[in-house]
Write a protein that holds these residues in place. Sequence first.
Motif, PDB file in Angstrom:
ATOM      1  N   PHE A 168       0.826  -1.208   0.000  1.00  0.00           N
ATOM      2  CA  PHE A 168       0.000   0.000   0.000  1.00  0.00           C
ATOM      3  C   PHE A 168       0.862   1.261   0.000  1.00  0.00           C
ATOM      4  CE2 PHE A 168      -2.248   3.476   2.035  1.00  0.00           C
ATOM      5  CZ  PHE A 168      -3.359   3.571   1.202  1.00  0.00           C
ATOM      6  N   ALA A 169       1.855   1.327   0.878  1.00  0.00           N
ATOM      7  CA  ALA A 169       2.708   2.523   0.967  1.00  0.00           C
ATOM      8  C   ALA A 169       3.473   2.761  -0.331  1.00  0.00           C
ATOM      9  CB  ALA A 169       3.679   2.394   2.141  1.00  0.00           C
ATOM     10  N   CYS A 170       3.891   1.699  -0.982  1.00  0.00           N
ATOM     11  CA  CYS A 170       4.655   1.834  -2.234  1.00  0.00           C
ATOM     12  C   CYS A 170       3.792   2.388  -3.356  1.00  0.00           C
ATOM     13  CB  CYS A 170       5.228   0.481  -2.650  1.00  0.00           C
ATOM     14  SG  CYS A 170       6.446  -0.193  -1.514  1.00  0.00           S
ATOM     15  N   ILE A 171       2.605   1.806  -3.547  1.00  0.00           N
ATOM     16  CA  ILE A 171       1.759   2.253  -4.658  1.00  0.00           C
ATOM     17  C   ILE A 171       1.178   3.628  -4.373  1.00  0.00           C
ATOM     18  CG2 ILE A 171      -0.422   1.179  -3.974  1.00  0.00           C
ATOM     19  CD1 ILE A 171       1.076   1.338  -7.540  1.00  0.00           C
ATOM     20  N   ASP A 172       0.958   3.937  -3.093  1.00  0.00           N
ATOM     21  CA  ASP A 172       0.488   5.268  -2.725  1.00  0.00           C
ATOM     22  C   ASP A 172       1.496   6.313  -3.203  1.00  0.00           C
ATOM     23  OD1 ASP A 172      -1.269   7.117  -1.043  1.00  0.00           O
ATOM     24  OD2 ASP A 172       0.693   7.397  -0.093  1.00  0.00           O
ATOM     25  N   GLN A 173       2.769   6.115  -2.898  1.00  0.00           N
ATOM     26  CA  GLN A 173       3.820   7.051  -3.324  1.00  0.00           C
ATOM     27  C   GLN A 173       3.984   7.049  -4.848  1.00  0.00           C
ATOM     28  OE1 GLN A 173       5.314   9.388  -1.430  1.00  0.00           O
ATOM     29  NE2 GLN A 173       3.773   8.643  -0.008  1.00  0.00           N
ATOM     30  N   TRP A 174       3.909   5.875  -5.455  1.00  0.00           N
ATOM     31  CA  TRP A 174       4.047   5.768  -6.912  1.00  0.00           C
ATOM     32  C   TRP A 174       2.956   6.581  -7.616  1.00  0.00           C
ATOM     33  CZ3 TRP A 174       7.267   3.651 -10.548  1.00  0.00           C
ATOM     34  CH2 TRP A 174       6.755   3.538 -11.844  1.00  0.00           C
ATOM     35  N   LEU A 175       1.713   6.395  -7.189  1.00  0.00           N
ATOM     36  CA  LEU A 175       0.594   7.064  -7.849  1.00  0.00           C
ATOM     37  C   LEU A 175       0.620   8.578  -7.662  1.00  0.00           C
ATOM     38  CD1 LEU A 175      -2.278   4.551  -7.084  1.00  0.00           C
ATOM     39  CD2 LEU A 175      -1.225   5.017  -9.302  1.00  0.00           C
ATOM     40  N   ARG A 176       1.250   9.044  -6.622  1.00  0.00           N
ATOM     41  CA  ARG A 176       1.362  10.497  -6.427  1.00  0.00           C
ATOM     42  C   ARG A 176       2.331  11.127  -7.442  1.00  0.00           C
ATOM     43  NH1 ARG A 176      -1.538  11.805  -1.970  1.00  0.00           N
ATOM     44  NH2 ARG A 176      -1.929  10.086  -0.544  1.00  0.00           N
ATOM     45  N   ARG A 177       3.205  10.292  -8.022  1.00  0.00           N
ATOM     46  CA  ARG A 177       4.136  10.778  -9.048  1.00  0.00           C
ATOM     47  C   ARG A 177       3.722  10.351 -10.454  1.00  0.00           C
ATOM     48  NH1 ARG A 177       7.515   8.603  -5.148  1.00  0.00           N
ATOM     49  NH2 ARG A 177       7.933   6.829  -6.486  1.00  0.00           N
ATOM     50  N   ASN A 178       3.114   9.178 -10.570  1.00  0.00           N
ATOM     51  CA  ASN A 178       2.720   8.608 -11.870  1.00  0.00           C
ATOM     52  C   ASN A 178       1.299   8.088 -11.734  1.00  0.00           C
ATOM     53  OD1 ASN A 178       5.614   8.437 -12.927  1.00  0.00           O
ATOM     54  ND2 ASN A 178       5.695   7.228 -11.049  1.00  0.00           N
ATOM     55  N   ILE A 179       0.400   8.501 -12.584  1.00  0.00           N
ATOM     56  CA  ILE A 179      -0.995   8.132 -12.399  1.00  0.00           C
ATOM     57  C   ILE A 179      -1.373   6.854 -13.157  1.00  0.00           C
ATOM     58  CG2 ILE A 179      -1.889   9.600 -14.222  1.00  0.00           C
ATOM     59  CD1 ILE A 179      -4.208  10.239 -12.231  1.00  0.00           C
ATOM     60  N   SER A 180      -0.451   5.919 -13.238  1.00  0.00           N
ATOM     61  CA  SER A 180      -0.743   4.658 -13.927  1.00  0.00           C
ATOM     62  C   SER A 180      -0.116   3.496 -13.163  1.00  0.00           C
ATOM     63  CB  SER A 180      -0.226   4.698 -15.364  1.00  0.00           C
ATOM     64  OG  SER A 180       1.165   4.874 -15.359  1.00  0.00           O
ATOM     65  N   CYS A 181      -0.634   2.332 -13.423  1.00  0.00           N
ATOM     66  CA  CYS A 181      -0.100   1.120 -12.802  1.00  0.00           C
ATOM     67  C   CYS A 181       1.319   0.891 -13.301  1.00  0.00           C
ATOM     68  CB  CYS A 181      -0.994  -0.062 -13.172  1.00  0.00           C
ATOM     69  SG  CYS A 181      -0.302  -1.673 -12.709  1.00  0.00           S
TER      70      CYS A 181
END
Length: 185
Positions: A168-181
Motif C-alpha cells: 500500500f505505501a509503495c503504490i500510494d507514493q508511486w501514484l502520487r508521481r505517476n498516475i498509472s499502474c
Amino acid sequence: MTDIPLISHRISHQTRSTDGNPKQTLQIYILRPNTTQSVIDFQFLSMIDFQGNFSETITEIMEDMLTYHDIHHPNLTYLIEETKQYVINEARANINTLANDLQVTLTIKDYNPNATSRLDVDLIITDLEGTNRPPTTEEENDMCIVCFGNYSQHNNLCTLTCGHSFHFACIDQWLRRNISCPICR
C-alpha cells in the motif's frame, strides 16, 4: 491566444411544495470529459439567510471547493457571482420559494486537460484504501514491483482496478508521481 481553460456552465432550478421545513439546496456538478474522472458532485443546504441574502458561508465553501477542483480562478469568481444572483433572483421572483423546497443546480463542463491529475490520484488512493489488506499465504513470497520487497516484509498491500497488487505505501507514493499502474504502463 489565451491559456484560460474552456469552461461552460448552466444553472437551473426546481421547486417542490413541502409540508415541513423548506430546504434550499445548491448542487454542483463538475463534468470533466478529458479525464478519467466523470462527475464531481457536492451539495450545500440553506443558501439564503433570514434577511434574504445569499449565505456568505456557502460563498466561501464554493470558492474552496471549486478551487480544490481546479476551476480556473477568473471563471471561479464569475461562477460564484452568477450562481448567487440566480438564487437571489429566484427567491425574489417567487415569494413562495422560501416556503417551498428549492434546488438549484450548477453544472460546469471543464475541458481543461491538465486540471484533474491530482484529483484523479486522490480518487484512486481513496479507492485503494478500501482494498488495503494483509497478504494471503500464497502472496507472501510475491514481490512488490515498486520496492522489489516481498509482501511478507510489510503487512499491508492493495490491488488496483487492473488487478495488480502492491504494498500500500509503495503504490500510494508511486501514484502520487505517476498516475498509472507500474506494471500496465
